[in-house]
Design an enzyme around this catalytic site. Sequence first.
Site, PDB file in Angstrom:
ATOM      1  N   THR A  14       0.818  -1.223   0.000  1.00  0.00           N
ATOM      2  CA  THR A  14       0.000   0.000   0.000  1.00  0.00           C
ATOM      3  C   THR A  14       0.844   1.261   0.000  1.00  0.00           C
ATOM      4  O   THR A  14       0.489   2.269  -0.622  1.00  0.00           O
ATOM      5  CB  THR A  14      -0.911   0.016   1.254  1.00  0.00           C
ATOM      6  OG1 THR A  14      -1.774  -1.094   1.172  1.00  0.00           O
ATOM      7  CG2 THR A  14      -1.733   1.278   1.347  1.00  0.00           C
ATOM      8  N   GLN A 278      -3.789 -22.108  19.331  1.00  0.00           N
ATOM      9  CA  GLN A 278      -4.713 -21.174  18.683  1.00  0.00           C
ATOM     10  C   GLN A 278      -4.844 -19.875  19.486  1.00  0.00           C
ATOM     11  O   GLN A 278      -5.372 -18.889  18.991  1.00  0.00           O
ATOM     12  CB  GLN A 278      -6.096 -21.816  18.560  1.00  0.00           C
ATOM     13  CG  GLN A 278      -6.113 -22.981  17.631  1.00  0.00           C
ATOM     14  CD  GLN A 278      -7.466 -23.678  17.541  1.00  0.00           C
ATOM     15  OE1 GLN A 278      -8.479 -23.137  17.965  1.00  0.00           O
ATOM     16  NE2 GLN A 278      -7.484 -24.871  16.995  1.00  0.00           N
TER      17      GLN A 278
HETATM   18  N1  ASP Z   1      -2.687  -5.356   0.403  1.00  0.00           N
HETATM   19  C1  ASP Z   1      -1.568  -4.565   0.864  1.00  0.00           C
HETATM   20  C2  ASP Z   1      -0.323  -5.439   0.842  1.00  0.00           C
HETATM   21  O1  ASP Z   1      -0.100  -6.184   1.754  1.00  0.00           O
HETATM   22  C3  ASP Z   1      -1.831  -4.034   2.216  1.00  0.00           C
HETATM   23  C4  ASP Z   1      -0.717  -3.185   2.796  1.00  0.00           C
HETATM   24  O2  ASP Z   1       0.268  -2.884   2.178  1.00  0.00           O
HETATM   25  O3  ASP Z   1      -0.851  -2.785   3.946  1.00  0.00           O
HETATM   26  O4  ASP Z   1       0.433  -5.369  -0.108  1.00  0.00           O
END
Ligand code: ASP
Length: 342
Positions: A14, A278
Amino acid sequence: MSKPKVLIIYTGGTIGMIRDEKKGTLKPFRLERVVKSIPSILELGIEIHAIELEEIIDSSNITLKVWIELAGIIEKYYKKFDGFVILHGSDTMAYSASALSFLLENLGKPVIFTGSQLPIGLPRTDARENLITALSIAAMRNENGQSLIPEVCIYFEDQLYRGNRTYKFNSENFDAFVSRNYPILAEAGVRIRIFEERLLTQSNEDFIVHTAMNPNVAVLKLFPGITLKSFPKLFLDSGIQAVILETYGSGNGPTCDNFLSAVEEMIYNDIIIINITQCQEGKVEMGKYETSEKLLKLGVIGGADLTFESAITKAMFVLGLTDNLNERRQMLKKPLRGEMTL
Ligand code: ASP
């Protein structure tokens, strides 16, 4: 002393994503954009270099091949840099940090994974702080000029964690990671406070980079009413060599014949079974209750307080390292990189 040198390795996630206007989804973008969005990183007093993987990915697409590629990059640049910052999606960051901790033996420098919950270009992004502080920590040296943190870590929202102790517990908050069975290694407030007594000790042995992982690992999570009869055959037919068994509480499972004979059949056929709990905190103590004593007697290995991410990647690493069943079992029983407390 000369300026510390840090290498940023950009894998995606992200942090560097932009919105695909047509589809409305987030997709990975290139590194220049990440660095351009934070001009203040140039004022940190650190010599920063950056490289990116050929394919920039959402971390849900991470593979063993990428982990080995990352280990290879660190090996290649190990002598030239004081520390490494890996920009990575948060979804599988705990798996990647755990995997790298096993692949990099006798690591003497920091390898810090970071990322963000909001892309770097957005006004409320958490990426800026995460990246700037991860870089600052990766650049820290002691008075002898030696790197301060000889570990693979995750830095997220003011806290530095041992990578192989961490898991993502929240998909919405900036505070997305937790390390329930080991305290944080550092905290970033007005100043960055490192808890040196919690760090792994610097090894005097040569740095070794391992380049093999074996993916023949499966997971079996217990739940009341589970029918286990078909599992041994299913695992054997698909070439599984280690099973992570997620049990209840301190490592307990049913005492019925149906369950125990399935476990026995797998062990008889040289499948290694590692028992983890768990519960999100605490550890497996086999033999504490009758319900785990039977597993111990059958040859199930106690995974103590391993996270799920660590158990999976440790098994892949150990299976990749040796074909010898006894050596595999011995390695899985003990901590290799501070990933578990017996
Ligand atoms: N979907 C993204 C990833 O893991 C989420 C993130 O970067 O926080 O690449």
